[in-house]
Write an enzyme that holds these catalytic residues in place. Structure first.
Site, PDB file in Angstrom:
ATOM      1  N   SER A 125      20.589  43.319  23.401  1.00 17.17           N
ATOM      2  CA  SER A 125      21.576  42.297  23.761  1.00 17.17           C
ATOM      3  C   SER A 125      22.931  42.512  23.089  1.00 17.17           C
ATOM      4  O   SER A 125      23.015  42.972  21.940  1.00 17.17           O
ATOM      5  CB  SER A 125      21.021  40.938  23.313  1.00 17.17           C
ATOM      6  N   GLU A 127      24.493  40.232  21.857  1.00 13.69           N
ATOM      7  CA  GLU A 127      24.486  39.365  20.672  1.00 13.69           C
ATOM      8  C   GLU A 127      24.369  40.189  19.391  1.00 13.69           C
ATOM      9  O   GLU A 127      24.700  39.719  18.307  1.00 13.69           O
ATOM     10  CB  GLU A 127      23.311  38.380  20.736  1.00 13.69           C
ATOM     11  N   TYR A 149      18.429  34.926  16.356  1.00 16.04           N
ATOM     12  CA  TYR A 149      18.142  35.660  17.595  1.00 16.04           C
ATOM     13  C   TYR A 149      18.784  37.045  17.559  1.00 16.04           C
ATOM     14  O   TYR A 149      18.140  38.057  17.849  1.00 16.04           O
ATOM     15  CB  TYR A 149      18.674  34.867  18.798  1.00 16.04           C
TER      16      TYR A 149
END
Ligand code: NAP
Ligand code: G4F
Length: 325
Positions: A125, A127, A149
């Site tokens: 990801s 992120e 996460y």
């Protein structure tokens, strides 16, 4: 040629459902790992349920994953299952680590032991870039995750690379930037906006409560992104790829565009900002450089920002109308 077999973890999720559809069009035999719930949650795959085979299993349970790999004998494994909502990762950090980080190792272990010839896709990801070190972000941009996460995804990313290097397995990691669709979970900001704007249009709501309106994301369409996952596994060798549109917009831009679909210009009067929805640490700005994927995979996005927002708002209006009949 023998029919190819694919196992998808996370098949009931947004990406799992689009990927299953896509692989069926390529004539794959598609298996999906699903965890037990007290009521069925097959909403996103009910239209293809008779064309796929579901296998019970959970990312927390090594035996069930190993059995699923042994049963499905996949040529390709797409590891999409995760606790994928960033905000929840602060209230459930340990669970997020179990699912989103260690879960990857469990699936990799099953592959290593049972079907090491299988090609493996890991859902990494954007992120992971978090507090970004450069713009735009590419495959060699350093990571600085900003949530439990994001940290768990960095672990998943590196353990996938470690298994590739340690055991010479065909493992790829797709670093995907945000991708949305009418099937996006209602808790993510794009779908929250499209669904509430649709409700406002139908006079079922009178405001949207949001957090940080200034955060910027590189938003694409999930249907385009699952094709990139497949393309990565069709190459001669394993590698990592960034998948992104190369354009970003703020949450406020998304709100404005969504209200535009229902013909509302003075959208600000419908917005209520709640400090409760701000995150303890924010990812302020993401924009991806997918030139490697465009060159090597021949991939490119087909749905732009305006079209994506329109698709989501119109779909939610249709859905709400159908539900109120
Ligand atoms: P999603 O809609 O939240 O779907 C997550 C899937 O994982 C669901 O099928 C869920 O099953 C399953 N799952 C969760 N915990 C599990 C467990 N313990 N055991 C078995 N299955 C479990 O996520 P998505 O948007 O499709 O994303 C797919 C993957 O890509 C995720 O790994 C996500 O982190 C990653 N990713 C997403 C984006 C994006 O913008 N969408 C971008 C980059 C990376 P239930 O239906 O039972 O909950
Ligand atoms: O839609 P979001 O919750 O997505 P986020 O955090 O970017 O994560 C998504 O994309 C990642 C890829 O970069 C995936 F890995 C991950 O699994 C997931 O799919 O939030 C987007 C932005 C954030 O900056 C958030 O603070 O929107 C801001 N926001 C403002 N108000 C809100 C809200 N987010 C949500 N969910 N709800 C709000 O009311």
């Amino acid at each position: 040629m023998a029919q190819k077999r694919a196992l998808i973890t996370g098949i009931t999720g947004q990406d799992g459902s689009y990927l299953a559809e896509f692989l069926l069009t390529k004539n794959y035999k598609v298996f999906g790992l699903t965890r037990r719930t007290s009521t069925p949650n097959y909403e996103r795959i009910k239209h293809i349920e008779d064309k796929i085979e579901l296998i019970p299993g959970d990312l927390l349970d090594q035996q069930s994953i190993t059995s699923a790999v042994a049963y499905s004998k996949p040529d390709e494994i797409y590891n999409l299952a995760a606790q994928s909502f960033v905000a929840t990762s602060w209230s459930q950090p340990v669970l997020t680590g179990e699912f989103t980080a260690l879960g990857v190792t469990r699936v990799l272990e099953a592959v290593r032991q049972i079907k090491p010839q299988a090609k493996f896709y890991q859902a990494s990801s954007s992120e992971m870039f978090g507090m970004v070190r450069e713009n735009p972000q590419n495959e060699s941009t350093p990571f600085h995750p900003r949530s439990p996460y994001g940290v768990a995804k960095v672990y998943g990313h590196w353990i996938a690379i470690n298994y590739r290097e340690s055991y010479n397995l065909f493992i790829v990691s797709g670093i995907l930037f945000n991708h949305e669709s009418p099937r996006r979970g209602l808790e993510f900001v794009t779908r929250k906006i499209s669904h509430t704007v649709a409700k406002i249009h139908l006079k079922q709501a009178d405001r949207i409560v949001l957090g940080n309106l200034d955060a910027k994301r590189d938003w694409g369409f999930a249907g385009d992104y699952v094709k990139a996952m497949w393309l990565m596994l069709q190459q001669d060798g394993p590698d990592d790829y960034v998948i992104a549109t190369g354009q970003n917009h703020s949450v406020a831009d998304f709100v404005e565009e969504a209200f535009g679909v229902i013909g509302v210009k003075n959208w600000k009067k419908y917005i209520h900002v709640s400090k409760q929805l701000f995150r303890p640490a924010e990812v302020d700005f993401l924009i991806g450089d997918s030139s490697k994927a465009r060159k090597v995979l021949g991939w490119r996005p087909t749905v732009g920002f305006t079209q994506l927002v329109r698709m989501m708002v119109e779909n939610d209006i249709k859905l709400l109308r159908a539900n109120s009949k």
